[in-house]
Structures are given as C-alpha cells and as structure tokens.
Design an enzyme around this catalytic site. Structure first.
Site, PDB file in Angstrom:
ATOM      1  N   TYR A  40       0.868  -1.192   0.000  1.00 18.18           N
ATOM      2  CA  TYR A  40       0.000   0.000   0.000  1.00 18.18           C
ATOM      3  C   TYR A  40       0.902   1.239   0.000  1.00 18.18           C
ATOM      4  O   TYR A  40       1.882   1.292  -0.723  1.00 18.18           O
ATOM      5  CB  TYR A  40      -0.961  -0.061   1.191  1.00 18.18           C
ATOM      6  CG  TYR A  40      -2.137   0.857   1.052  1.00 18.18           C
ATOM      7  CD1 TYR A  40      -2.960   0.806  -0.073  1.00 18.18           C
ATOM      8  CD2 TYR A  40      -2.426   1.801   2.030  1.00 18.18           C
ATOM      9  CE1 TYR A  40      -4.040   1.662  -0.225  1.00 18.18           C
ATOM     10  CE2 TYR A  40      -3.508   2.659   1.902  1.00 18.18           C
ATOM     11  CZ  TYR A  40      -4.302   2.588   0.767  1.00 18.18           C
ATOM     12  OH  TYR A  40      -5.366   3.439   0.631  1.00 18.18           O
ATOM     13  N   LYS A  95     -20.583 -20.791  -9.182  1.00 17.12           N
ATOM     14  CA  LYS A  95     -19.944 -20.663 -10.498  1.00 17.12           C
ATOM     15  C   LYS A  95     -18.488 -20.230 -10.328  1.00 17.12           C
ATOM     16  O   LYS A  95     -17.586 -20.714 -11.019  1.00 17.12           O
ATOM     17  CB  LYS A  95     -20.717 -19.651 -11.342  1.00 17.12           C
ATOM     18  CG  LYS A  95     -20.334 -19.635 -12.815  1.00 17.12           C
ATOM     19  CD  LYS A  95     -20.776 -20.931 -13.509  1.00 17.12           C
ATOM     20  CE  LYS A  95     -20.566 -20.867 -15.006  1.00 17.12           C
ATOM     21  NZ  LYS A  95     -21.795 -20.771 -15.766  1.00 17.12           N
TER      22      LYS A  95
END
Length: 764
Positions: A40, A95
């Site tokens: 970060y 899925k």
C-alpha cells in the site's frame, strides 16, 4: 434422505464454518512493515503511475488478467426462475468455485439489482475496468441476447453468457461426433429442438456454424412448433421458424435424425423415438430430469446415441467442460472478446479429445476398463485432466488468428505445461475417489458407529451411494443418534455384546481359536475377544460377512492395528504392513509413506514400502514418481540411516527397473526439479514431477504429514493400509467426518480391486 434433511444439509454447507463458498487470499508477502509499505502506501504509487502512463500495464501489476466477474440479476436462475439478485448469490459463488477448481481463475460474483436492460449494461460497463473477463449468468431471455450483444460490442474484454453458449459449445462437439458415429452428414441431418430459450437459440446457431442447415431444423416452444405463420414471434424465434405445416412434437419427430432437448422432463415418449430415423441422436438435456429417461430410451432403441445433462449416465453434456477453459484461453492472450472462431475452436478441441486414448486416471474414476470413442463416449468426461491442456490453447490460438488477442504465445508446449501446473490447486483426486467408489459400492463395517461423527460419515456414504454401511455398537445409542441427525434408513446394526449375536460370535470364535490355538489362545479367550468390536468387525470381513472395515476414530492406532494383524493378516509376499497418506497440496496429490506403522524400517522393508505405495498410486490411475528422502543426497553421508536408503534404491533399480524411484535425496531436491537437474542431472527423477515421498522412519513421515495438514491446511486421506490381505483401514484418532468419508471410499476401492484380483487369479 428426507427433504427436510437435504434442506438442512444444504443450509449448513453454505453457512458453516464460514458463510459462502469463496474468499480473497493475498498473493504477496505481508509479514513486515516493509511488505505493507510496498503493498500500500507509499510503494503502491509506483505501479499506479506506470498504469497511468500505459493502461495495458494493469495486466502486469494487478490481478486483472486472471479475474472474471460472474454477473447476474437473478431473473432466470436454473430451476428457480426469477428469484432476484440476493437469492442468486449462492449460485454465482458456486460458479466462481467451478472457475477456480477447473481452470484456476479468480472470480468476484456481482449481483445487480435491476431488470432494466440499459441500467444493467451501464452497471457492467462501469465496473468492467476491474476485470479481465465478464461471465453473464442466469439472465432471462430475450433481455439476455441484447445485454450480451451490447456488452460484446462496447467492452474490450471477453464477455460470454454461459447459459447460451456453454451448452451450445459442449453439445455441438458431442453432435459432431455423434453424427460421425451414426455415419450421417451434418448438413443432411434433420434436427428437432425442444425449447426456444437462450440456450436453444445459441445451440441452433452454433449447429449451423458446424454445417447444419436451417431448413432441416424444427424448433418448439411451450405453444408447439414455431412456424413462420405464427404471430408475435420474437426475432430470435422467427430466425428458426419453419415453413413445414406441423404443430406438435409427435409430428416433428417423424424421421428426425437428431433431438435436442432444452425444455422439460418426460415430454418424449418411446413411440416418438421409434418414429425417428435409423441411428437416432438424442440429447435430452433438461435437468435434473431429462425429456426422456436414459434407461427408457436405450431400451426402446438399441441403435440410439444418447446424451443427457446427468453425471450418472454416459455422455454428460456439462457446461463445466467449456466455460472455465474458454475463459482461460481468452485471458491468457488478453482477448478483447470471445468470438465465433474461439467458440468453434473449443467445439473442435472437445470433439477431437473424445477420439484420443483416455488416460488411466479417467478410466479409474469412471470404473471403465477402457473408455473408447463410440456411442457411449462422444464427449470427454469432466474429470479428464487433459481438458485444461487442450481447450485453452485451441481457444487462445483462435483468438490470435482472428485478431482479437493483445498478447502472443510463442512457446505452445511451455504454455501447456503451465496449464497443467494449475491442476495442482484443487481436490480433483477426492472427486475421482468418490466417483469411483459409487460405481460398485461395497459393504463397509463402521466399528465405532455409536460415535456421532462416525455415524454422520456413514449417513453420507449411504445417501451418496459410496458404500453400504454396517453399523457396530450399542443399538439403542445408534438409533437415538440416527434420529438426531435424521438418518432414516434401513441400515444393518449389530452389537457384539448382545445375546442375539451369540451364534455369530461362537462361529467367529471357533475360526479364530483354530487359527491361534497353538499361540496361547484358548477357546474361552477367543469367545471373549469376539465381544470386542474391532475383533468382531475384523472377523466379519475375514468371513465374507462384510467387504471392508473402518475403525480407529476413538482408539489409538496400535490398539486397533493388533486385531487386524492377528485376524486379517498380510497379503501374500508381504512381511510388514505399512501406510501411506495422500496430502492434497498446491502441486497436486502427494503420497507420503510410511506414516503410521514401521518405526525404523530396514532397507528391504523400505523397498517393499515403496513398491506397495506405487501400487496404490497406480490404483488412482497415476504414474508413481517416488523420491526416497533423507538428510543426505546420493552418498553424501556414510551413516547407516542414509546408507539403508541407498540399499533400498539399489534393490528397486535392480528388480524394478521401470519404477520411477530414486534417492537418497533431501526433500527440497526431490521437489525442486531445477535444483535437482543442476546438481544431480543423472537422477531418474530429473524432468519428472515427484508425487510420492518414502521416508526413512516413522518420526519423519508422521511429523511431516501432520505439519502439512495443520500449518498449510492441506487435506489428508489416510493412513491407507498397505499390504493387508483384506480391506481394513484405521483412522487417525478424532478424524473429521470428511476424512472418514474419504477413507470409506478408499476401503470400497480397495475391496473393488481385491475382488477383481481374486477373480483374475481364479481364472488362471
């Protein structure tokens, strides 16, 4: 299992131990302050500025290139209809799970709260920069057609509505092969399509692309045959309207060559099948119940070529054969779309793969001696490991050739190797294992059935058809626990301590006494031992009253092992029993031996352990590649602990020259081919992927497997008993329900193989 029990099991599966089925996992180090400052602020600014200068570098510095969005508004969820976006989320997560386990593609599922086409399209367009591809899912027709068309035109990443194209691609591959087997021509066959939704329209269009003629097609919806004189047809239905003056499915089926079912259960009668042409091709793909039952169809027409959407019959048309691998190929060349050329490449790759020799691993999974191209095998099986190495390259090449790829692949063999490496990240072996057991379930004794987790496992193997459980223990306790977990079945329950088992105990005691009377065992002692469940269970297997047994959940290993060795005994040619554990690792399944029995085996025992381990690996349809590990490498130490391994390897090289085994080797050299090739290029393991480690002693084997299990959360199957005359397997103390289920499947497969071996020996 009752409907209430199924409902509860499904809810628990999705809720426990963590709600949902997918999660985000870091791919970079994050332990130190330095790591975090790179992940970060301030380090993250550097790739941000690089991407600002060149947007394409987003693929270099972020996960975009392997990230697909599964997007739905929940308006056409399979079997459930319009249930809304929140209710569709479990399906979209599912899925995502399939994308990951079959093709190693990461997924965010996105549920959009709108049925307005423009709002849906705008939402997807605005979030598209996050993703490398878009999989549209469960969107009702006709809106699905417009949504996909627009997004394909307006986005520069692959977009596919799997409900349309998945079934089309898989069934088209099957159709090409079925037409070939039936000795017909694709441009001449008469095709009846029952259903006119998104999948049916896409199938029909793709069949045309494969050579079928539109004038030879008849499509039906809920109102009957779609004729060109019908009013108020959508443009998609009008595309396939026939000029023939027929109204019903009965009329359409007369002299038809092909029936494609994408509608509802039980609408095709035997009389309709009999009216079809010679060698009829019937794809009854309604789920879960097809348009005509498989057994009915093959009993009606011996010349039929039949496919369904079900896994319990030959020729399963399953979308999982398509979408993971199509997106894999598209992502790997940064395709801007999934075009017709790429879909056709997938069709041809699947059709071609069905004609090639099938790996033994697939034969084992489906209980076949040899799967071969023909009426019962026109499409690859979902468990076929070759899919990831064949379909994505075909799709990627088509993307390059058709000009929609932003990235080139120069070394196709290397690309295939990287695809195969992705297979190691899931538990395909477990699925193969359970599937194999279900083909021929065996009677398995659960010696500790009055333990709740053992009984839960027995319930699962019974309800899933993995085994026929026989429950040992106090009957009242078992029945009370069965009621608690809603295990309502007519299961054999036996308690060795009761009087009703006296005749059986006396019969068993007589056999045991005759075997052991010259080893200090009295008939009275034999009778007393038969009251103990592990002795009773072992005698059940020994006398053919059961095919295998599972024990050890609540007792330490040596206690359970003793009666097995006394009553069951070792197989011919075996002087010491051993065990192996299968660890599900990121590099694939690893067999570790011996994890439970031999404290400090000598060289001959080590060689035998390696040989027995190789037989188990072959039982799973895999080629054994074994490293005999040590603290030393190829003679670097003269200590007896290292030299015994060298002696074992020398023995195996001399007597089993075809066996891929080498050592002694340190574990890192065994598992790192680059290191091995550089330092020890003469090793038989160079260029091979090691899938088995044979340890020098029990300490190292047991510690290693438990470290892997706990620190890396690697699933374990085992310990699998090696060298026993009958299928007996002893659990680790306090094994989980899943571990007990997996070990039961092992016991069933062990019984299947021993039965087969006995029959072969009897015929000689």
């Amino acid at each position: 299992m009752s409907e209430q029990s199924k409902r509860r099991e499904a809810l628990i599966y999705h809720a426990k131990p963590t709600p949902g089925k997918i999660k985000v996992v870091p791919t970079k180090k994050y332990a130190s302050q330095r790591d975090l400052s790179l992940a970060y602020s301030p380090g993250v600014a550097v790739p941000c500025l690089e991407i600002e200068k060149d947007t394409e570098s987003v693929y270099k510095y972020t996960a975009k290139g392997n990230l697909v969005a599964v997007i739905s508004n929940g308006t056409a969820v399979l079997g459930l209809g319009n249930i809304g976006p929140e209710a569709s989320k479990p399906v979209m997560e599912g899925k995502g799970l399939l994308f990951k386990i079959f093709a190693d593609i990461d997924v965010f599922d996105i549920e959009v709260d709108t049925e307005n086409v423009e709002e849906f399209i705008e939402t997807v367009k605005k979030i598209a920069p996050t993703f490398g591809g878009i999989n549209l899912e469960d969107i009702k027709a006709p809106e699905a057609f417009e949504i996909e068309r627009r997004l394909k035109e307006e986005l520069d990443i692959p977009v596919m509505h799997d409900d349309q194209h998945g079934t089309a691609i898989i069934s088209a591959a099957a159709l090409l092969n079925a037409v070939e087997i039936s000795d017909k021509k694709i441009d001449e066959v008469k095709i009846v399509i029952s259903g006119a939704g998104a999948a049916a329209i896409s199938c029909s269009r793709l069949y045309q692309a494969c050579g079928a003629k539109r004038e030879n097609m008849v499509m039906l919806d809920s109102k009957g045959v779609i004729r060109d004189d019908r009013e108020n047809l959508t443009k998609e239905k009008a595309e396939f309207a026939t000029h023939r003056k027929i109204d019903t499915l009965d009329e359409a089926m007369k002299d038809a060559d092909v029936f494609i079912g994408l509608s509802m259960a039980n609408i095709v009668s035997p009389e309709m099948l009999l009216a079809m042409a010679k060698n009829p091709i019937v794809f009854a793909m309604a789920n879960p119940d097809p348009e005509i039952k498989y057994d009915t169809a093959i009993a009606t027409r011996k010349d039929i070529i039949m496919a369904t959407g079900r896994s319990d019959h030959p020729n399963q048309v399953n979308n999982v054969l398509g979408f993971p691998f199509i997106f894999r190929g598209a992502l790997d060349v940064r395709a801007t779309k999934i075009n017709e050329a790429m879909k056709m490449a997938a069709v041809k790759a699947l059709a071609k793969l069905a004609k090639e020799p099938v790996p033994e691993q697939v034969n084992v999974a489906y209980g076949e001696t040899r799967l071969t191209f023909g009426r019962d095998y026109i499409i690859p099986k979902p468990f076929d490991p070759r899919l990831i190495a064949e379909v994505p390259p075909a799709v990627a090449k088509a993307a390059i050739d058709s000009g929609v790829a932003k990235k080139q692949i120069l070394d196709w063999e290397k690309y295939k190797d990287t695809l195969l490496e992705r297979l190691g990240s899931d538990n395909k072996l477990v699925r193969l294992l359970l599937n194999r057991a279900k083909l021929h379930p065996k009677r398995i004794v659960f010696a500790e059935a009055d333990q709740l987790d053992v009984l839960k496992a027995a319930q699962i193997v019974y309800e899933e058809g993995i085994a026929i459980p026989i429950l040992l223990g106090r009957k009242e306790t078992i029945e009370a626990l069965m009621a608690e977990i809603d295990f309502d079945a007519d299961i054999e329950i036996r308690d060795p301590k009761t009087e009703e088992e006296n005749d059986c105990k006396n019969r068993y005691a007589e056999v045991y006494w005759q075997q052991r009377k010259r080893r200090g065992v009295t008939y009275y002692a034999a009778q007393r031992l038969m009251r103990e469940r592990n002795y009773f269970a072992a005698m059940m297997v020994n006398q053919g009253d059961a095919d295998g047994l599972i024990s050890g959940y609540s007792n330490n290993y040596p206690t359970v092992l003793k009666p097995m060795l006394e009553l069951i005994g070792l197989a011919d040619g075996v002087s010491r029993a051993a065990t192996t554990n299968i660890m599900m690792t990121k590099r694939g399944p690893m067999f570790l031996s011996d994890t439970s029995i031999n404290v400090d085996p000598d060289s001959k025992t080590l060689a035998k352990i390696a040989q027995m381990t190789s037989q188990v690996i072959k039982m799973f349809g895999m080629t054994p590649v074994m490293a005999m590990v040590s603290y030393s490498n190829f003679g670097s130490s003269d200590n007896d602990r290292a030299s015994k391994i060298r002696e074992a390897v020398a023995y195996l090289h001399r007597h089993y020259p075809d066996l891929l085994v080498d050592g002694e080797l340190q574990t890192d050299f065994a598992l790192n081919d680059e290191m091995l090739r550089e330092r020890f290029p003469f090793s038989k393991l160079v260029g091979k992927k090691v899938n088995s480690l044979i340890f020098p002693n029990l300490d190292s084997a047991n510690i290693t497997y438990k470290l892997l299990k706990e620190l890396h959360e690697a699933d374990s199957i085992g310990p699998i008993m090696l060298g026993m005359k009958k299928p007996v397997h002893i659990l680790q103390l306090g094994a989980s329900v899943d571990e007990i289920v997996n070990m039961t499947a092992i016991a069933v497969i062990d019984a299947q193989y021993k039965e087969k071996s006995d029959l072969e020996n009897a015929e000689k």
